[in-house]
Design an enzyme around this catalytic site. Structure first.
Site, mmCIF file in Angstrom:
data_model
loop_
_atom_site.group_PDB
_atom_site.id
_atom_site.type_symbol
_atom_site.label_atom_id
_atom_site.label_comp_id
_atom_site.label_asym_id
_atom_site.label_seq_id
_atom_site.Cartn_x
_atom_site.Cartn_y
_atom_site.Cartn_z
ATOM 1 N N CYS A 104 0.795 -1.224 0.000
ATOM 2 C CA CYS A 104 0.000 0.000 0.000
ATOM 3 C C CYS A 104 0.830 1.277 0.000
ATOM 4 O O CYS A 104 0.280 2.368 -0.156
ATOM 5 C CB CYS A 104 -0.929 0.000 1.205
ATOM 6 S SG CYS A 104 -1.771 -1.573 1.427
ATOM 7 N N HIS A 131 -3.551 7.283 6.446
ATOM 8 C CA HIS A 131 -3.674 5.994 5.765
ATOM 9 C C HIS A 131 -5.061 5.416 6.039
ATOM 10 O O HIS A 131 -5.729 4.948 5.122
ATOM 11 C CB HIS A 131 -2.568 5.049 6.228
ATOM 12 C CG HIS A 131 -2.498 3.794 5.428
ATOM 13 N ND1 HIS A 131 -2.333 3.807 4.053
ATOM 14 C CD2 HIS A 131 -2.568 2.483 5.789
ATOM 15 C CE1 HIS A 131 -2.308 2.557 3.607
ATOM 16 N NE2 HIS A 131 -2.452 1.740 4.630
ATOM 17 N N HIS A 139 -9.834 1.421 -0.335
ATOM 18 C CA HIS A 139 -8.378 1.278 -0.256
ATOM 19 C C HIS A 139 -7.888 0.853 -1.633
ATOM 20 O O HIS A 139 -8.113 -0.284 -2.068
ATOM 21 C CB HIS A 139 -8.013 0.239 0.795
ATOM 22 C CG HIS A 139 -6.544 0.177 1.090
ATOM 23 N ND1 HIS A 139 -5.594 0.733 0.283
ATOM 24 C CD2 HIS A 139 -5.854 -0.397 2.120
ATOM 25 C CE1 HIS A 139 -4.396 0.515 0.776
ATOM 26 N NE2 HIS A 139 -4.532 -0.168 1.899
#
Length: 396
Positions: free
Chosen positions: A160, A288, A322
């Site tokens: 990520c 995040h 995400h």
């Protein structure tokens, strides 16, 4: 760190194509998550899907690279004048002096999945017998070829944080004189491997994700692409600036963050030091904020102990989901839009704030003067990155 000009930037996600679509959705607090309709077998979850990828194949000369991931990359490249900006940089510096540095976590794995479903006598079917497509480097190879660039071409795959870490690679290459400009960014698309893989880790929420909500149930996955063109600033430049980055690998666990956020804090402090910023100078942090139990707990504690209450913070994964290897560039774009438009986006999806969250959190959108912004990207295996940006004119 000497700042770099962000000559052009763009993003495409479930919120739409290009900067204006994202700015409009953020201002209206309108998310792009919809019920999952992409997996080959039922999976009850919500996703951030980009429309048009299944009906817009790559044009004939690029058909060897055709897959959902590269289709999305081209879709994003065509927004906000980005192609023209890159071609101008190539003309200015030369094809060997522009780098292509892209992040992805799955590349074109959906095409590989399809090939294995349709094996012909144990081999890839003829229409998918394209070896360069079935590699992690498919995205960067396609983009470099599309622009006819001959400079360094690098794929970063650190889960990520992939398309955040490419900014750091670009700064080092430009500072060392290896190149004069760099395309940075990333693309990731959804497929069975992604959705069922995360579901096997018990991380996927059955409802739209709720970052930093006390009753959050996990992540919603999305697909997206984004790109930025970095180069040295010019005299009287009016471009936003990339002013710092921090990186750390705590390697605490394959899929769970360090319980005290050790690596995340190292990356954050490194970014502030490179940018020459004190914590009280940071106006907005794009978190995040995946809506997983441990990530949000650790990140909320990190923000509370590191920044004054005047610093605003929010996760925008409630808008896009995400987006995995594209999360870094998409959320960097959100930070840049926050500076451009003076809008701190809402922490969309949270209905009952987690008690561990401090006063920094913008639960609703806020009009704010944003001169300096950070973007956090924390990947599996403790691959953490933090990026720092400044509004035009903020840095003397």
């Amino acid at each position: 760190m000497p700042p770099l000009a962000i000559r052009a930037y763009t993003a495409t996600s479930s919120l739409g194509r290009g900067l204006d679509a994202h700015a409009t959705a953020l201002a209206a607090s309108r998310g792009g998550l919809t019920p999952n309709d992409i997996t080959s077998a039922p999976l009850a979850c919500w996703i951030g899907r980009v429309d048009g990828l299944d009906t817009e194949p790559l044009p004939g000369e690029w058909s060897a690279w055709d897959c959902r991931n590269n289709r999305l990359a081209l879709l994003a490249l065509r927004q906000d004048g980005f192609i023209d900006a890159v071609r101008a940089a190539r003309d200015r510096y030369g094809a060997s002096r522009v780098a292509v540095l892209l992040g992805t976590s799955t590349a074109s794995i959906a095409a590989t999945e399809e090939g294995y479903r349709r094996l012909e006598h144990g081999r890839m079917p003829a229409d998918l017998h394209r070896p360069p497509l079935h590699t992690p480097h498919s995205l960067a190879g396609f983009v470099a070829g599309f622009f006819e660039l001959e400079g360094p071409c690098l794929t970063i795959a650190t889960a990520c944080s992939s398309s955040a870490k490419v900014f750091a690679n670009a700064e080092r290459m430009i500072r060392l004189g290896l190149v004069d400009a760099a395309i940075v960014g990333g693309t990731d698309t959804l497929c069975d491997s992604v959705l069922f893989g995360f579901n096997s880790l018990e991380l996927v929420s059955p409802e739209p994700c709720r970052p930093f909500d006390a009753d959050r149930q996990g992540i919603s996955l999305g697909e997206a692409a984004g790109f930025a063109l970095l180069e040295r600033p010019r005299e009287n430049d009016d471009a936003p600036l990339f002013i710092g980055y921090g990186e750390a690998s705590d390697a605490h666990h394959m899929s769970t963050p360090h319980p005290e956020g050790l690596g995340a804090e190292l990356a954050l402090r490194d970014a502030l030091e490179r940018a020459g910023l004190a914590p009280d100078q940071v106006d907005y942090i794009n978190l995040h904020g995946t809506a997983s139990q441990k990530n949000d707990e650790v990140e909320a504690a990190l923000i509370s102990r590191s920044f004054p209450a005047t610093t605003r913070a929010s996760s925008t994964k409630g808008f896009t989901g995400h987006t995995l290897g594209a999360a870094g560039i998409v959320e960097a774009t959100v930070a840049l839009l926050a500076m451009r438009d003076g809008l701190v986006p809402a922490n969309l999806g949270a209905r009952k704030p987690d008690p561990g969250c401090g006063p920094h959190f913008a639960w609703e959108s806020e009009r704010q003067d944003v001169r300096y912004a950070l973007s956090n990207s924390f990947g599996f295996g403790g691959n953490n990155a933090c990026l720092a940006f400044a509004r035009p004119g903020a840095v003397a």
